[in-house]
Design a protein around this motif. Structure first.
Motif: not given
Length: 272
Positions: A116-130
């Motif tokens: 189980v891998v937990t992550d956090a992000t504050d932006s979308f754009g090219e690094h995450i497929s929305v």
């Protein structure tokens, strides 16, 4: 089936804070196993963390341990749950070495069936497929390893990378829930690199059945409430994990997130 919880050092350190809550709220059920190789992360030492007023602590079976280190491993025998607490970021350009030489061998050694891998992000754009409609601050993706264990030598081709931006995006490795704010992962994300090395390690493929990815959308700032909210989602992410009735914060949280007056001098501290 044994499970390993791995928090990634990411936005607001929310995965680390969530892990703090899991470990210290159930400190009588967890025990310290050992320090992990910290060659590929920034150096770090700190005092032993604990919950003020608690009759137990995570290091009770290791009285000779007097300080915390960058990467530590804990175990809950009742839940068959291993937990890594990583307190220091990986050095630039050493993510692949960390995955290959630290995480992959550990999964093989412990016979982990569920990661189980937990992550956090504050932006979308090219690094995450929305996803087309973001309905939740959480994304939950499931990778069934048994369905892709024939990818050796053909990882990128069979994972159907889609060049929607300058960063290739994969939308087949993880099947995301309908409420997730993302529909895929990019090759720039740590989770992609981690999966690559795990799926190319034979010892890992002998035991690992699934990889679960829990990503949290947050903003930098006072992320203590984000961690509490994320911790309440853990029973949905880890099979068999109980709902924690009372979340307890360790002493390391004191003064970091507005729990005291803002310092007026350097000697009074760096955080407010």
């Amino acid at each position: 089936m044994k499970t390993l919880l791995l928090p990634l050092v990411s936005t607001g350190n929310v995965p680390q804070l969530m892990t703090d809550l899991v470990l210290h709220s159930l400190d009588s059920e967890f025990e310290f196993v050992r320090e992990l190789d910290s060659l590929y992360v920034y150096p770090f030492t700190g005092p032993i963390d604990y919950v003020e007023g608690s009759g137990s602590n995570l290091y009770r079976t290791n009285p000779e341990k007097t300080f915390t280190t960058p990467v530590e491993l804990f175990f809950n025998p009742k839940l068959e749950l291993y937990v890594i607490q990583q307190r220091s970021p990986i050095l630039p350009h050493y993510e692949n070495q960390f995955c290959k030489n630290v995480i992959a061998p550990l999964i093989g050694e412990l016979n982990i069936g569920s990661l189980v891998v937990t992550d956090a992000t504050d932006s979308f754009g090219e690094h995450i497929s929305v996803a087309s409609a973001r309905r939740s601050p959480y994304s939950f993706g499931m990778c069934q390893v048994s369905q892709i264990d024939d990818l050796s030598g053909e990882f990128q081709q069979k994972l159907q990378l889609r060049d929607v931006t300058t960063t290739p995006v994969n939308e087949t490795l993880f099947q995301f829930s309908s409420q997730s704010f993302q529909s895929g992962i990019s090759t720039e994300q740590f989770i992609f690199k981690l999966c690559y090395h795990l799926l190319h390690t034979q010892k890992v493929l002998e035991t690992l059945k699934e990889i679960r990815y829990f990503n949290i959308y947050v903003q930098e700032g006072d992320n203590s409430e984000d961690a509490v909210a994320a911790c309440e989602q853990v029973p949905q992410v880890i099979t068999g994990f109980p709902r924690i009735a009372t979340l307890r914060t360790p002493v390391s949280w004191n003064g970091v997130y507005g729990a005291r007056d803002a310092p007026s001098t350097f000697e009074e501290g760096l955080y407010i």
